[in-house]
Enzyme design. Sequence first.
Site, PDB file in Angstrom:
ATOM      1  N   ASP A  50      66.386  40.073  18.570  1.00 33.96           N
ATOM      2  CA  ASP A  50      65.883  40.469  19.761  1.00 33.96           C
ATOM      3  C   ASP A  50      64.805  41.549  19.439  1.00 33.96           C
ATOM      4  O   ASP A  50      65.118  42.470  19.271  1.00 33.96           O
ATOM      5  CB  ASP A  50      66.755  41.003  20.809  1.00 33.96           C
ATOM      6  CG  ASP A  50      66.191  41.239  22.279  1.00 33.96           C
ATOM      7  OD1 ASP A  50      66.197  40.442  22.978  1.00 33.96           O
ATOM      8  OD2 ASP A  50      65.702  42.669  22.372  1.00 33.96           O
ATOM      9  N   TYR A  55      57.537  47.104  20.635  1.00 35.36           N
ATOM     10  CA  TYR A  55      58.467  47.622  19.550  1.00 35.36           C
ATOM     11  C   TYR A  55      57.566  48.019  18.381  1.00 35.36           C
ATOM     12  O   TYR A  55      57.902  48.833  17.296  1.00 35.36           O
ATOM     13  CB  TYR A  55      59.748  46.852  19.120  1.00 35.36           C
ATOM     14  CG  TYR A  55      60.766  46.576  20.186  1.00 35.36           C
ATOM     15  CD1 TYR A  55      60.749  47.389  21.440  1.00 35.36           C
ATOM     16  CD2 TYR A  55      61.885  45.911  19.891  1.00 35.36           C
ATOM     17  CE1 TYR A  55      61.594  47.031  22.315  1.00 35.36           C
ATOM     18  CE2 TYR A  55      62.749  45.470  21.077  1.00 35.36           C
ATOM     19  CZ  TYR A  55      62.676  46.049  22.252  1.00 35.36           C
ATOM     20  OH  TYR A  55      63.677  45.705  23.079  1.00 35.36           O
ATOM     21  N   LYS A  80      59.283  39.928  23.756  1.00 37.10           N
ATOM     22  CA  LYS A  80      58.867  40.233  25.058  1.00 37.10           C
ATOM     23  C   LYS A  80      57.303  40.553  25.318  1.00 37.10           C
ATOM     24  O   LYS A  80      56.929  41.178  24.557  1.00 37.10           O
ATOM     25  CB  LYS A  80      59.926  41.532  25.665  1.00 37.10           C
ATOM     26  CG  LYS A  80      61.160  41.418  25.288  1.00 37.10           C
ATOM     27  CD  LYS A  80      62.270  42.547  25.669  1.00 37.10           C
ATOM     28  CE  LYS A  80      63.443  42.429  25.206  1.00 37.10           C
ATOM     29  NZ  LYS A  80      63.784  43.082  23.589  1.00 37.10           N
ATOM     30  N   HIS A 113      59.123  41.780  29.959  1.00 34.90           N
ATOM     31  CA  HIS A 113      59.785  43.312  29.550  1.00 34.90           C
ATOM     32  C   HIS A 113      60.244  44.049  30.805  1.00 34.90           C
ATOM     33  O   HIS A 113      61.214  44.839  30.813  1.00 34.90           O
ATOM     34  CB  HIS A 113      58.756  44.077  28.539  1.00 34.90           C
ATOM     35  CG  HIS A 113      59.536  44.886  27.702  1.00 34.90           C
ATOM     36  ND1 HIS A 113      59.133  45.137  26.372  1.00 34.90           N
ATOM     37  CD2 HIS A 113      60.933  45.613  27.772  1.00 34.90           C
ATOM     38  CE1 HIS A 113      60.048  46.012  25.687  1.00 34.90           C
ATOM     39  NE2 HIS A 113      61.092  46.158  26.735  1.00 34.90           N
TER      40      HIS A 113
END
Length: 278
Positions: A50, A55, A80, A113
């Site tokens: 995930d 990120y 996401k 997200h």
Amino acid sequence: MDKLKLYNGVEIPRIGLGVYMGLGVFENPEPEKTVNAVKWALEAGYRHIDVAAAYGNEAEVGEGIRVSGVAREEIFLTTKLWNDDVRAGTVKEAFETSLKKLRTKYLDLYLIHWPVEGFEKAWAVLEDLYSEGRIRAIGVSNFKRHHLEYLIKNFRIKPMVNQVEANPYNNNQELIGDCKNLGIVVEAWSPLGGSGGNLLGDEAIRAMAQKYQKTPAQVVLRWNLQRGVVILPKSLHQERIISNFDLSDFELLPEDMELMDGLNRNLSAGTEPEGVIH
Ligand code: A2P
């Protein structure tokens, strides 16, 4: 037992590796950490990763998958859509960028997200990508019940997943119950209480770990699995990555499930970004 079925029939492994490095949005100064974590997880038997555009390490996730030698089709891969692309309406571009970084032709799951302004329009684009077969399942993250109800009422396709924070200090029980009633699978971010929290040092959790001869992390993760929640623990340490996946040889008794439920403090391990619609 090791997978759940989404309402469209797609199977999702109940344990996935989370790879948020706990830094700012799009910051990833130590790429090898992600590559190693993904490689170790796949070696340990994980088949679910995930990540998120925000990120900043989608390329490293792609590299970790490559060096592991595990076939792409064996892995359930989620990323996401970040808030800026939701607001700007640049959903397709963001999707293509994520695929390129991950070095994949399709996603298993694509999530919005956060429910920021414009999420409704973004959902329509996710529906199209799903209908075109470019994503096997679509869903959302950090959505509250009213956001979900809005999508269900106004759109063709109901989200298959809602990823929210869920750990004993912030158990999100009510929302999880609502999602269950709506036929939406819940995934837990920060299932271990996040990097700054002291959940794993909790006296009651330590005592329970001793009773089952497991680690505090294992009893906490097992509790979420027994509630029917998909877990996404993260770690940069190989031995923790291995033990966080080793949850199938014990079961918490009903009274211990209740005890864990009773630890709730509505204490969030994360923060909500500015502009999130409540
Ligand atoms: P580390 O990367 O140093 O292992 P969450 O998944 O709830 O967000 O929490 C992740 C945090 O918990 C990380 O900071 C991770 O640190 C730590 N962690 C992960 N697995 C374990 C474990 N088995 N025991 C103790 N801490 C863990």
